[in-house]
Design an enzyme around this catalytic site. Sequence first.
Site, PDB file in Angstrom:
ATOM      1  N   VAL A  43      27.413  36.699  40.602  1.00  0.00           N
ATOM      2  CA  VAL A  43      27.998  36.747  41.887  1.00  0.00           C
ATOM      3  C   VAL A  43      27.888  35.501  42.545  1.00  0.00           C
ATOM      4  CG1 VAL A  43      28.761  37.958  44.079  1.00  0.00           C
ATOM      5  CG2 VAL A  43      27.632  39.021  42.341  1.00  0.00           C
ATOM      6  N   GLY A  81      28.681  32.223  41.791  1.00  0.00           N
ATOM      7  CA  GLY A  81      28.235  31.038  40.964  1.00  0.00           C
ATOM      8  C   GLY A  81      26.970  30.476  41.383  1.00  0.00           C
ATOM      9  N   LYS A 125      32.324  41.915  41.595  1.00  0.00           N
ATOM     10  CA  LYS A 125      31.440  41.011  42.491  1.00  0.00           C
ATOM     11  C   LYS A 125      31.027  41.824  43.687  1.00  0.00           C
ATOM     12  CE  LYS A 125      32.571  36.569  40.487  1.00  0.00           C
ATOM     13  NZ  LYS A 125      33.553  35.382  40.842  1.00  0.00           N
TER      14      LYS A 125
HETATM   15  N1  HSE Z   1      36.594  33.044  37.487  1.00  0.00           N
HETATM   16  C1  HSE Z   1      35.350  33.336  38.408  1.00  0.00           C
HETATM   17  C2  HSE Z   1      35.619  32.393  39.602  1.00  0.00           C
HETATM   18  C3  HSE Z   1      34.083  32.410  37.746  1.00  0.00           C
HETATM   19  O1  HSE Z   1      37.028  31.766  39.555  1.00  0.00           O
HETATM   20  O2  HSE Z   1      35.267  32.613  40.701  1.00  0.00           O
HETATM   21  C4  HSE Z   1      32.837  32.867  38.692  1.00  0.00           C
HETATM   22  O3  HSE Z   1      32.470  34.187  38.642  1.00  0.00           O
END
Ligand code: HSE
Length: 433
Positions: A134, A136, A207
């Site tokens: 969650v 990054g 998330k």
């Molecule tokens: N695809 C996700 C985003 C990556 O764009 O936030 C991170 O979970």
Amino acid sequence: MNKKPFGIGIIGFGNIGTGTVRTLLNNREQIERMAGREMKLVAIADIDWETDRGVNLDGVRKEKDGKAVATANDIDAVVELIGGTGVAKEMVVTALNAGKDVVTANKALLAVHGQQIFRLAQEKNRSVLYEASVGGGIPLIQSFNGGMAAAKVTELFGILNGTCNYILTAMAKDGREYEEVLKEAMKLGYAEPDPTFDVEGTDTAHKASILASMLFNTAVNLDDVHIEGISHVTLDDIRFGQRLGYTLKLLAIAKDHGDRIEVRVHPTFIENDTVLASVCGSYNAVYTHADGLEGTLLYGRGAGPLPTGNAVLSDLIQLARRDGCDREVPYDNFFTVNKPLMPMANVECCYYLKFIADDHPGVLAQLSGVLGDHDISILSMIQLEPTEDGCAPVVMMTHEAQEGKVKRAMDRINALGVSRAVPRFIRVEQLPV
Ligand code: HSE
């Protein structure tokens, strides 16, 4: 450092796997100082060993079968970076059964099978850490479980998808079209392998459900979460919102009402001077309100191989520091109580309404009459110059109203035939400045 090296195995060597290895190689000295011991990358499993990832893998075993990593004697922690809920689940279960701690970036896996996985971890007395799943590189999970552990969070508003925030920012600031910006976000490595997960809100919902489960100490059933993405958002809506002083964001909203909770994901207008309105590009942010603690903002890079790799490494450091001690409590967080999710029809917020109205006397009166009949009060309104074919876009912001009533009013107005297009609404949240 006289402790034995901490053995790491990675299963899945895509974008995030490469970002994790690169972070380990670039910051090794710092990482080992923080862990208090050598962090040894023992093995990586992936089916593709043709692609050159541009990282030095001298001394690292290259496996094709994930199980060889999940069960290896010289590995203490298994990092699952496969994604999805199939093979990834099998690998996590295999690793836990083999007595390994697990680190994962897999939000889908935890949102769908979290309860089962955390129960197994509890049974086996092992840990499953998930900072990278969650937000990054933002230390959300460690903040909520650590520095904010005493706070009873009652509300959360999150920008949790870097791809969507990147797209909405470029549309709002540069007037660029959705499709073009999406392609750019995919090239930058922000999007999921299937970007519909990003743009249709599924990734944000995964998330949101992890955060709400953790913060509200309840099991959130993903099927009950209202999920709406940004693929239907138009530049027009963004511009009308801007004229009224609002910014459009894809928000995860979670609220604890005591006996029941709200968890929903949808495009949301927020006032321009709120902190979340200034979160741009692939950045993510989570704003929480907790009694006593008041507002807290956590902000950072929400997507991309290196920020996510940093989050994976921070979990590995936590595990390495334990030095063979048992898992940390608690895991029960995911399922101690079961609070029902509030149905969307009962949710109350403000609304942006858009009609393409016939330019005739009495049309506005008809619109406002239907809204009044449904207890919907207008806060502000703009009507643009009529187009050549005699219709005029009318945009209204409402005071707080109940979703069920708003939907019924929209159906009534649609049936009246005074709007040339199906009336649209976008929810508006009032956030602290
Ligand atoms: N695809 C996700 C985003 C990556 O764009 O936030 C991170 O979970």
